[in-house]
Design a protein around this motif. Sequence first.
Motif, PDB file in Angstrom:
ATOM      1  N   GLU A  36     -47.752  80.869 -42.660  1.00  0.00           N
ATOM      2  CA  GLU A  36     -46.652  80.189 -43.357  1.00  0.00           C
ATOM      3  C   GLU A  36     -46.672  80.564 -44.838  1.00  0.00           C
ATOM      4  OE1 GLU A  36     -45.103  75.697 -44.558  1.00  0.00           O
ATOM      5  OE2 GLU A  36     -46.818  75.911 -43.201  1.00  0.00           O
ATOM      6  N   LEU A  37     -47.861  80.563 -45.431  1.00  0.00           N
ATOM      7  CA  LEU A  37     -47.975  80.927 -46.849  1.00  0.00           C
ATOM      8  C   LEU A  37     -47.571  82.379 -47.067  1.00  0.00           C
ATOM      9  CD1 LEU A  37     -51.346  79.140 -47.675  1.00  0.00           C
ATOM     10  CD2 LEU A  37     -49.059  78.449 -48.439  1.00  0.00           C
ATOM     11  N   ALA A  38     -47.986  83.260 -46.161  1.00  0.00           N
ATOM     12  CA  ALA A  38     -47.642  84.679 -46.300  1.00  0.00           C
ATOM     13  C   ALA A  38     -46.136  84.892 -46.181  1.00  0.00           C
ATOM     14  CB  ALA A  38     -48.391  85.503 -45.259  1.00  0.00           C
ATOM     15  N   ARG A  39     -45.471  84.123 -45.341  1.00  0.00           N
ATOM     16  CA  ARG A  39     -44.009  84.245 -45.197  1.00  0.00           C
ATOM     17  C   ARG A  39     -43.299  83.878 -46.497  1.00  0.00           C
ATOM     18  NH1 ARG A  39     -45.026  82.182 -40.084  1.00  0.00           N
ATOM     19  NH2 ARG A  39     -44.524  80.061 -40.743  1.00  0.00           N
ATOM     20  N   GLU A  45     -35.046  84.357 -51.627  1.00  0.00           N
ATOM     21  CA  GLU A  45     -34.565  83.138 -52.281  1.00  0.00           C
ATOM     22  C   GLU A  45     -35.588  82.006 -52.316  1.00  0.00           C
ATOM     23  OE1 GLU A  45     -30.647  82.057 -50.971  1.00  0.00           O
ATOM     24  OE2 GLU A  45     -29.999  84.145 -50.935  1.00  0.00           O
ATOM     25  N   ARG A  46     -36.847  82.355 -52.229  1.00  0.00           N
ATOM     26  CA  ARG A  46     -37.885  81.339 -52.420  1.00  0.00           C
ATOM     27  C   ARG A  46     -38.083  81.142 -53.927  1.00  0.00           C
ATOM     28  NH1 ARG A  46     -40.530  77.961 -48.831  1.00  0.00           N
ATOM     29  NH2 ARG A  46     -40.574  78.914 -46.778  1.00  0.00           N
ATOM     30  N   ARG A  51     -43.645  80.619 -54.398  1.00  0.00           N
ATOM     31  CA  ARG A  51     -44.389  81.884 -54.329  1.00  0.00           C
ATOM     32  C   ARG A  51     -45.745  81.763 -55.026  1.00  0.00           C
ATOM     33  NH1 ARG A  51     -40.897  85.691 -52.360  1.00  0.00           N
ATOM     34  NH2 ARG A  51     -38.686  85.301 -52.705  1.00  0.00           N
ATOM     35  N   GLU A  52     -45.765  81.030 -56.140  1.00  0.00           N
ATOM     36  CA  GLU A  52     -47.038  80.876 -56.850  1.00  0.00           C
ATOM     37  C   GLU A  52     -48.042  80.082 -56.025  1.00  0.00           C
ATOM     38  OE1 GLU A  52     -48.945  79.410 -61.096  1.00  0.00           O
ATOM     39  OE2 GLU A  52     -46.778  79.256 -60.804  1.00  0.00           O
ATOM     40  N   ASP A  63     -57.231  86.427 -48.943  1.00  0.00           N
ATOM     41  CA  ASP A  63     -56.198  87.141 -48.191  1.00  0.00           C
ATOM     42  C   ASP A  63     -55.485  88.126 -49.119  1.00  0.00           C
ATOM     43  OD1 ASP A  63     -53.780  87.898 -46.859  1.00  0.00           O
ATOM     44  OD2 ASP A  63     -53.916  86.086 -45.629  1.00  0.00           O
ATOM     45  N   ARG A  64     -55.654  89.414 -48.855  1.00  0.00           N
ATOM     46  CA  ARG A  64     -55.134  90.450 -49.757  1.00  0.00           C
ATOM     47  C   ARG A  64     -53.617  90.563 -49.758  1.00  0.00           C
ATOM     48  NH1 ARG A  64     -59.641  95.264 -49.423  1.00  0.00           N
ATOM     49  NH2 ARG A  64     -61.298  94.029 -50.356  1.00  0.00           N
ATOM     50  N   ARG A  65     -52.935  89.874 -48.884  1.00  0.00           N
ATOM     51  CA  ARG A  65     -51.470  89.877 -48.931  1.00  0.00           C
ATOM     52  C   ARG A  65     -50.962  89.236 -50.219  1.00  0.00           C
ATOM     53  NH1 ARG A  65     -50.291  87.345 -43.067  1.00  0.00           N
ATOM     54  NH2 ARG A  65     -52.113  86.136 -43.726  1.00  0.00           N
TER      55      ARG A  65
END
Length: 193
Positions: A36-39, A45-46, A51-52, A63-65
């Motif tokens: 969910e966090l990665a999405r 439009e987030r 995003r932060e 998590d390197r993403r």
Amino acid sequence: MDEEFRSLADRLADEAEAAGESAQCRGLLATEDEEELARVLVERERPLWAREIAAFRLGCGGDRRAFEALVLLLNHRDPERCVSAAHALVLLGDPRTPRAAAALATNTLRTAYALHPVRLLTALRAPESVPALMSTLEPLLAPGDPHWRVALACVEGLGQLGDERARPLLEAALPHPRLGGAARDALGRLDAP
């Protein structure tokens, strides 16, 4: 909840509340779902606060993403975002971090925003750290340069890193009214047995 996360949560809860999105903010702060966090990082439009949160939580979890988002936040005009990003980047431990921080610190067009990349380079103690701090510091020693806080962070960082290559620049910083004390301390560290 550590102090950095608590500070981020309080700050971003205020941003989300102002946008009428408190419930979404609470959800992102509480979720244990990394997907969910990665999405959040890739969906359109987030808001920046979402995003932060996602980047910080993923980064602190290794998590390197989160890497690209954290680097963008490290270069933000808001110092609080930079502090949070630097904290997460240290915990992330991505091998690309020193190179990215060095690029941000040495970008002469963004010197006003280089304070946190400089501090991150000092914390990382990477091979890129000393050359980047020296490259950033040198032009800031010019009389009347307005970025003395960045210069001070460079001087302090070079002292902490204790690399003899920095001696000429640290000596050049001695007469500077705002840098002289830190330069003396840094040179003292170089001279310590």
